[in-house]
Scaffold this motif. Structure first.
Motif, short mmCIF file in Angstrom:
data_model
loop_
_atom_site.label_atom_id
_atom_site.label_comp_id
_atom_site.label_asym_id
_atom_site.label_seq_id
_atom_site.Cartn_x
_atom_site.Cartn_y
_atom_site.Cartn_z
N ASP A 125 -9.99 9.28 2.96
CA ASP A 125 -10.46 9.98 4.16
C ASP A 125 -9.48 9.88 5.31
O ASP A 125 -9.63 10.58 6.32
N GLN A 126 -8.47 9.04 5.19
CA GLN A 126 -7.49 8.85 6.27
C GLN A 126 -6.12 9.44 5.94
O GLN A 126 -5.24 9.42 6.80
N ARG A 127 -5.95 9.97 4.75
CA ARG A 127 -4.63 10.45 4.34
C ARG A 127 -4.22 11.71 5.09
O ARG A 127 -5.05 12.59 5.35
N ARG A 128 -2.96 11.78 5.41
CA ARG A 128 -2.39 12.98 6.02
C ARG A 128 -1.84 13.89 4.93
O ARG A 128 -1.40 13.44 3.89
N ASP A 129 -1.88 15.20 5.21
CA ASP A 129 -1.50 16.18 4.20
C ASP A 129 0.00 16.19 3.93
O ASP A 129 0.43 16.42 2.79
N TRP A 130 0.80 15.98 4.98
CA TRP A 130 2.25 16.03 4.86
C TRP A 130 2.87 14.85 5.58
O TRP A 130 2.43 14.49 6.67
N VAL A 131 3.88 14.26 4.97
CA VAL A 131 4.56 13.11 5.57
C VAL A 131 6.06 13.40 5.57
O VAL A 131 6.66 13.65 4.51
N PRO A 132 6.71 13.39 6.75
CA PRO A 132 8.15 13.67 6.79
C PRO A 132 8.98 12.47 6.34
O PRO A 132 8.60 11.31 6.55
N LEU A 133 10.14 12.77 5.75
CA LEU A 133 11.07 11.74 5.29
C LEU A 133 12.46 12.08 5.82
O LEU A 133 12.90 13.22 5.73
N LEU A 139 0.82 -1.21 0.00
CA LEU A 139 0.00 0.00 0.00
C LEU A 139 0.86 1.26 0.00
O LEU A 139 0.66 2.17 -0.81
N LEU A 140 1.86 1.33 0.87
CA LEU A 140 2.64 2.55 1.04
C LEU A 140 3.52 2.84 -0.16
O LEU A 140 3.88 4.01 -0.40
N GLN A 141 3.90 1.81 -0.95
CA GLN A 141 4.76 2.05 -2.11
C GLN A 141 4.07 2.88 -3.18
O GLN A 141 4.72 3.40 -4.10
N THR A 142 2.75 3.04 -3.10
CA THR A 142 2.02 3.79 -4.12
C THR A 142 1.99 5.29 -3.86
O THR A 142 1.47 6.05 -4.68
N LEU A 143 2.56 5.76 -2.74
CA LEU A 143 2.25 7.10 -2.24
C LEU A 143 3.35 8.14 -2.43
O LEU A 143 3.40 9.12 -1.71
N GLY A 144 4.23 7.96 -3.38
CA GLY A 144 5.05 9.05 -3.85
C GLY A 144 6.35 9.33 -3.12
O GLY A 144 6.98 10.36 -3.38
N ALA A 145 6.79 8.46 -2.21
CA ALA A 145 8.05 8.72 -1.52
C ALA A 145 9.22 8.56 -2.48
O ALA A 145 9.31 7.55 -3.20
N ALA A 176 21.72 18.99 -3.05
CA ALA A 176 20.77 19.20 -4.15
C ALA A 176 19.35 19.24 -3.62
O ALA A 176 19.01 18.57 -2.64
N LEU A 177 18.53 20.04 -4.27
CA LEU A 177 17.09 20.08 -4.00
C LEU A 177 16.40 19.27 -5.09
O LEU A 177 16.56 19.56 -6.28
N ARG A 178 15.65 18.25 -4.68
CA ARG A 178 14.99 17.36 -5.63
C ARG A 178 13.48 17.43 -5.46
O ARG A 178 12.96 17.31 -4.34
N ALA A 179 12.77 17.61 -6.58
CA ALA A 179 11.31 17.63 -6.59
C ALA A 179 10.82 16.47 -7.46
O ALA A 179 11.44 16.12 -8.46
N LEU A 216 3.20 14.68 -4.59
CA LEU A 216 4.35 15.56 -4.75
C LEU A 216 5.33 15.37 -3.61
O LEU A 216 4.92 15.08 -2.47
N SER A 217 6.61 15.52 -3.89
CA SER A 217 7.62 15.45 -2.84
C SER A 217 8.71 16.48 -3.11
O SER A 217 8.97 16.85 -4.26
N LEU A 218 9.34 16.92 -2.03
CA LEU A 218 10.44 17.88 -2.10
C LEU A 218 11.45 17.49 -1.04
O LEU A 218 11.10 17.41 0.15
#
Length: 371
Positions: A283-291, A79-85, A224-227, A247-249
């Motif tokens: 309905d359960q997703r968080r807006d921001w996820v730290p890495l 499940l988590l591999q689909t979420l853009g990290a 480097a800054l990666r988007a 999206l990720s930054l």
């Protein structure tokens, strides 16, 4: 929506535990410390195995080669591999006018189940992720990239081998309740089944577009800054994607100066993911996820590197289940270069040592070259 058929699992249809399972869960706290110690003790065996493999590779010969790079890894939870990290890539960019191409294959074996007052989850089976990753240097400070993935969830063939591996290392197989080589990816919340997969399937995953800008750097250090933007090209119902633009930054760093005498390179990553409002558990997703990530690579010979990487992802969902909580992953690997400017083969092993949101066992292979 369909309900969960009766399985050899410790839940019943009314979300209640049977007496045997209740006793097992009450004993979990008493055994957790012992299992954790057993898992940590396995690290030494893993490191020795990889060091032996590296020594065998080194015997093939030696020749001057490029400096080591991080392993291109992310969480392979189905499940988590689909979420853009994004994967850690370091602060150095592809040289201007050069194209780097990398074939990446991840195999993840899942054997986890969770139960809370309102949620049930089963992750059992094997997932395969094959990707072609391209990076092109547009100039000394700018890089563009794309990742084209294929995703497959199957019943697999390695359950027996992995159980024997766990027994050899003193690890637990208590989560492996379904018959060997079964596939069941299931999640239910408040009586509503969000997904239920029990048939093998493969397809295109979510395509990732990337850009990087070099903020600072010298011959030995780089930042480097990666988007990255993950596009909804995969089928969310089959867990090949999540139906949203994510999206990720991140800031990616490389330091080759601090331990240059020992031929050790250091890597670091710090950033955030902003998951989109897709089809999966929206309905359960968080807006921001730290890495957060850190790694090192030791150039043990001119052709062989040994790797260790530690990565942390915050929780993507509001959930009481450990399987959907934050994840911490520790990986060990080795790389071999086929000549000074030839391709580089990397192999790595990931074990579920710290978090139930990480697959029970994972293998990583990549082949990288540049022209």
């Amino acid at each position: 929506m369909t309900s969960l058929p009766r399985l050899a699992l410790p839940f019943q249809a009314n979300n209640a535990l049977d007496p045997t399972s209740m006793t097992a869960m009450q004993n979990t706290d008493h055994t957790a410390s012992k299992q954790s110690s057993s898992r940590i003790s396995a690290l030494g065996c893993i490191v020795r195995c990889l060091a032996l493999a590296a020594s065998m590779l080194a015997s093939l010969g030696a020749q001057a080669a490029e400096a080591p790079q991080p392993l291109y890894l992310r969480n392979s939870n189905p499940l988590l591999q689909t979420l853009g990290a994004p994967a850690m890539q370091g602060g150095e960019l592809t040289p201007a006018g050069s194209l780097e191409y990398r074939w990446v294959l991840n195999m993840a074996n899942h054997a986890d189940r969770g139960l809370s007052d309102h949620e049930e989850a089963v992750f059992d089976g094997e997932s395969y992720f094959l990707a072609l990753v391209l990076r092109y240097g547009l100039g000394p400070r700018l890089e563009l990239g794309v990742e084209l993935p294929l995703v497959a969830h199957t019943s697999g063939a390695f359950d027996t081998l992995i159980k024997d591996w766990h027994e050899l290392l003193g690890l637990s197989n208590d989560e492996r309740l379904l018959p060997d080589n079964s596939l069941r990816l299931f999640y239910r919340r408040n009586g509503v089944t969000e997904y239920d997969i029990d048939e093998s399937g493969a397809g295109l995953g979510d395509i990732r577009l990337a850009a990087a800008y070099r903020l600072a750097g010298s011959d030995g250090r780089a930042l480097a800054l990666r988007a990255q933007a993950e596009l909804p090209s995969g089928d969310a119902e089959r867990l090949h994607g999540n139906g949203a633009v994510d999206l990720s930054l991140v800031l990616d760093a490389t330091d080759r100066d601090s331990f240059a005498a020992s031929r050790v390179s250091l890597f670091g990553l710090l950033g955030v993911v902003a998951p989109g409002a897709g089809d999966l558990l929206k309905d359960q997703r968080r807006d921001w996820v730290p890495l957060i990530g850190a790694g090192l690579a030791w150039q043990s010979t001119e052709r062989v590197d040994l790797h260790a990487q530690l990565a942390y992802d915050g929780a993507y969902f509001d959930s009481q289940l450990d399987e959907l909580e934050s994840s911490t992953r520790l990986t060990f690997g080795a790389s071999y270069r086929f000549g000074q400017h030839g391709p580089k083969l990397s192999i790595a092993l990931t074990e579920n040592l710290f978090s139930d949101s990480t697959p029970d066992f994972g293998l990583y292979f990549s082949l990288t070259n540049r022209r």
